[in-house]
Design a protein around this motif. Sequence first.
Motif, PDB file in Angstrom:
ATOM      1  N   ALA A 109       0.815  -1.222   0.000  1.00  0.00           N
ATOM      2  CA  ALA A 109       0.000   0.000   0.000  1.00  0.00           C
ATOM      3  C   ALA A 109       0.846   1.270   0.000  1.00  0.00           C
ATOM      4  O   ALA A 109       0.490   2.278   0.599  1.00  0.00           O
ATOM      5  N   GLY A 110       1.991   1.204  -0.678  1.00  0.00           N
ATOM      6  CA  GLY A 110       2.853   2.373  -0.787  1.00  0.00           C
ATOM      7  C   GLY A 110       3.932   2.461   0.264  1.00  0.00           C
ATOM      8  O   GLY A 110       4.818   3.319   0.193  1.00  0.00           O
ATOM      9  N   ASN A 111       3.901   1.562   1.245  1.00  0.00           N
ATOM     10  CA  ASN A 111       4.846   1.661   2.361  1.00  0.00           C
ATOM     11  C   ASN A 111       6.266   1.217   2.005  1.00  0.00           C
ATOM     12  O   ASN A 111       7.226   1.618   2.673  1.00  0.00           O
ATOM     13  N   ILE A 112       6.416   0.392   0.973  1.00  0.00           N
ATOM     14  CA  ILE A 112       7.764  -0.016   0.547  1.00  0.00           C
ATOM     15  C   ILE A 112       8.529   1.206   0.043  1.00  0.00           C
ATOM     16  O   ILE A 112       9.683   1.444   0.431  1.00  0.00           O
ATOM     17  N   ALA A 113       7.888   1.985  -0.810  1.00  0.00           N
ATOM     18  CA  ALA A 113       8.530   3.201  -1.318  1.00  0.00           C
ATOM     19  C   ALA A 113       8.749   4.212  -0.202  1.00  0.00           C
ATOM     20  O   ALA A 113       9.792   4.862  -0.134  1.00  0.00           O
ATOM     21  N   ALA A 114       7.759   4.348   0.687  1.00  0.00           N
ATOM     22  CA  ALA A 114       7.884   5.300   1.799  1.00  0.00           C
ATOM     23  C   ALA A 114       9.079   4.943   2.679  1.00  0.00           C
ATOM     24  O   ALA A 114       9.819   5.824   3.140  1.00  0.00           O
ATOM     25  N   ASP A 115       9.289   3.656   2.907  1.00  0.00           N
ATOM     26  CA  ASP A 115      10.422   3.209   3.717  1.00  0.00           C
ATOM     27  C   ASP A 115      11.748   3.543   3.022  1.00  0.00           C
ATOM     28  O   ASP A 115      12.711   3.969   3.672  1.00  0.00           O
ATOM     29  N   GLN A 116      11.786   3.369   1.694  1.00  0.00           N
ATOM     30  CA  GLN A 116      13.008   3.687   0.949  1.00  0.00           C
ATOM     31  C   GLN A 116      13.302   5.185   0.993  1.00  0.00           C
ATOM     32  O   GLN A 116      14.465   5.599   1.075  1.00  0.00           O
ATOM     33  N   VAL A 117      12.253   5.990   0.931  1.00  0.00           N
ATOM     34  CA  VAL A 117      12.442   7.443   1.057  1.00  0.00           C
ATOM     35  C   VAL A 117      12.972   7.779   2.440  1.00  0.00           C
ATOM     36  O   VAL A 117      13.931   8.537   2.599  1.00  0.00           O
ATOM     37  N   ALA A 118      12.354   7.207   3.464  1.00  0.00           N
ATOM     38  CA  ALA A 118      12.757   7.490   4.846  1.00  0.00           C
ATOM     39  C   ALA A 118      14.220   7.137   5.100  1.00  0.00           C
ATOM     40  O   ALA A 118      14.902   7.817   5.867  1.00  0.00           O
ATOM     41  N   LYS A 119      14.692   6.092   4.441  1.00  0.00           N
ATOM     42  CA  LYS A 119      16.062   5.618   4.677  1.00  0.00           C
ATOM     43  C   LYS A 119      17.081   6.165   3.667  1.00  0.00           C
ATOM     44  O   LYS A 119      18.275   5.859   3.771  1.00  0.00           O
ATOM     45  N   ALA A 120      16.629   6.953   2.694  1.00  0.00           N
ATOM     46  CA  ALA A 120      17.549   7.493   1.688  1.00  0.00           C
ATOM     47  C   ALA A 120      18.532   8.463   2.340  1.00  0.00           C
ATOM     48  O   ALA A 120      18.156   9.283   3.182  1.00  0.00           O
ATOM     49  N   SER A 121      19.793   8.374   1.945  1.00  0.00           N
ATOM     50  CA  SER A 121      20.823   9.218   2.560  1.00  0.00           C
ATOM     51  C   SER A 121      21.565  10.086   1.543  1.00  0.00           C
ATOM     52  O   SER A 121      22.580  10.681   1.871  1.00  0.00           O
ATOM     53  N   ASP A 122      21.038  10.158   0.308  1.00  0.00           N
ATOM     54  CA  ASP A 122      21.749  10.905  -0.740  1.00  0.00           C
ATOM     55  C   ASP A 122      21.281  12.359  -0.868  1.00  0.00           C
ATOM     56  O   ASP A 122      21.802  13.106  -1.696  1.00  0.00           O
ATOM     57  N   ASP A 123      20.276  12.751  -0.070  1.00  0.00           N
ATOM     58  CA  ASP A 123      19.728  14.118  -0.109  1.00  0.00           C
ATOM     59  C   ASP A 123      19.114  14.473  -1.459  1.00  0.00           C
ATOM     60  O   ASP A 123      18.873  15.655  -1.745  1.00  0.00           O
ATOM     61  N   HIS A 124      18.853  13.468  -2.301  1.00  0.00           N
ATOM     62  CA  HIS A 124      18.263  13.725  -3.617  1.00  0.00           C
ATOM     63  C   HIS A 124      17.104  12.764  -3.898  1.00  0.00           C
ATOM     64  O   HIS A 124      16.784  12.508  -5.057  1.00  0.00           O
ATOM     65  N   THR A 125      16.484  12.239  -2.830  1.00  0.00           N
ATOM     66  CA  THR A 125      15.367  11.315  -2.977  1.00  0.00           C
ATOM     67  C   THR A 125      14.125  11.876  -2.290  1.00  0.00           C
ATOM     68  O   THR A 125      14.175  12.244  -1.115  1.00  0.00           O
ATOM     69  N   TYR A 175       9.365   1.917   9.124  1.00  0.00           N
ATOM     70  CA  TYR A 175       9.636   3.347   9.300  1.00  0.00           C
ATOM     71  C   TYR A 175       8.525   3.963  10.119  1.00  0.00           C
ATOM     72  O   TYR A 175       7.409   3.437  10.186  1.00  0.00           O
ATOM     73  N   ASP A 176       8.818   5.077  10.752  1.00  0.00           N
ATOM     74  CA  ASP A 176       7.818   5.824  11.517  1.00  0.00           C
ATOM     75  C   ASP A 176       7.526   7.109  10.751  1.00  0.00           C
ATOM     76  O   ASP A 176       8.394   7.974  10.637  1.00  0.00           O
ATOM     77  N   PRO A 177       6.310   7.242  10.186  1.00  0.00           N
ATOM     78  CA  PRO A 177       6.032   8.413   9.349  1.00  0.00           C
ATOM     79  C   PRO A 177       6.211   9.749  10.064  1.00  0.00           C
ATOM     80  O   PRO A 177       6.595  10.738   9.450  1.00  0.00           O
ATOM     81  N   LEU A 178       5.957   9.778  11.364  1.00  0.00           N
ATOM     82  CA  LEU A 178       6.057  11.031  12.098  1.00  0.00           C
ATOM     83  C   LEU A 178       7.496  11.402  12.444  1.00  0.00           C
ATOM     84  O   LEU A 178       7.811  12.562  12.666  1.00  0.00           O
ATOM     85  N   ASN A 198       0.495   6.451   4.143  1.00  0.00           N
ATOM     86  CA  ASN A 198       1.958   6.358   4.227  1.00  0.00           C
ATOM     87  C   ASN A 198       2.541   7.379   5.182  1.00  0.00           C
ATOM     88  O   ASN A 198       3.591   7.153   5.784  1.00  0.00           O
ATOM     89  N   MET A 199       1.864   8.523   5.344  1.00  0.00           N
ATOM     90  CA  MET A 199       2.408   9.615   6.145  1.00  0.00           C
ATOM     91  C   MET A 199       1.699   9.794   7.483  1.00  0.00           C
ATOM     92  O   MET A 199       2.047  10.688   8.259  1.00  0.00           O
ATOM     93  N   THR A 200       0.706   8.944   7.764  1.00  0.00           N
ATOM     94  CA  THR A 200      -0.042   9.112   9.012  1.00  0.00           C
ATOM     95  C   THR A 200      -0.113   7.835   9.833  1.00  0.00           C
ATOM     96  O   THR A 200       0.524   7.713  10.869  1.00  0.00           O
ATOM     97  N   ILE A 201      -0.888   6.852   9.373  1.00  0.00           N
ATOM     98  CA  ILE A 201      -1.290   5.732  10.225  1.00  0.00           C
ATOM     99  C   ILE A 201      -0.542   4.433   9.964  1.00  0.00           C
ATOM    100  O   ILE A 201      -0.902   3.397  10.531  1.00  0.00           O
TER     101      ILE A 201
END
Length: 329
Positions: free
Chosen positions: A77-93, A114-117, A101-104
């Motif tokens: 439900a979109g959480n795989i991509a959200a997790d990859q964004v949360a863990k990205a370290s290149d400052d360009h993602t 990942y924790d959206p908050l 994905n951003m709330t519940i």
Amino acid sequence: MTASLDRRTLLAAGAASLAVPAFAQKAAAPAWPTKTVRILVGFPGGSTPDLVARTIAEPLSKALSQPVIVENKPGAAGNIAADQVAKASDDHTLGVMINGNMTIAKLLNPATPYDPLKDLAPISLVGTAPLLLTAGTGVPFTNAQDFFAAARTAGNKWSYGSPGVGTVGHIGMELLKTKAGIDPVHVPYPGNPQVINAMIAGQIQLALLPPGLAAQQVRAGKLKAVGVTSSGRSSLVPEYPSLDEQGVTRGFQLEIWTAVAAPASLPKAVVAKLSALISEIARTPEVRQKLFAQGWQVAGTSSEGLANRIKQDTALLGDVIRTRGIKAE
């Protein structure tokens, strides 16, 4: 004379020494972006979040003078991509995400990685839309009052569809059940197209659907509209009254939305820059028209505006999750 000159020299030297750190800081501040910017989308190509991402990618690329590409990473439900964004370290993602994905996400499933908050930085709320409460043509009613009277009589003999456990279509209906005193049984489907097909076939009686998607079927005579989940009529489907204005669910308001987020580690100056750019892009006539055609009322908020919306929706939907005992499958 010499003393006066020495004093002026010392004052000038002191002023210069104060100016150097600020100048050095400014000169040392890295330019951003320095390479291609990626926008991750947790849904397949052609999905609503994908269309939003591709709509803003081109004008954002022009504004940044760097390529901006969209990458689809569907699943959970979109959480795989959200997790990859949360863990990205290149400052360009970046990521284009939906409400959940951003709330519940973490409330539904504590195992969510990942924790959206905590792990995501809000950038801008791009678009919002109410849902349209829709019924199959086999359900007899002439207005919302009739519909809810029939639903109360039917109790758990009726069922409703959603595009999955934990989606706004699911949690929103559970909230509506408490507000309106109805008790249809939840039937999850892979997506809204399957929900619509099930309603048309008479396998389920009702569902909360994105207005653009539902209105097509209502206008074609394949489904019936009960009302929208906004306080008044929506500009997206102005022909349908809201549930609130029909007096059946006072104060019941629910929206789906899509937004841009980044890793929480992204420098605040970059977050501010992106927020200003994306909110401005979303409100341009060309992009506004495209988003409206996709079924969105343009928001284009600041990062603070999105953060406030996240807080509100987490409280509202989180309360439903807890009281109704909803758990992700």
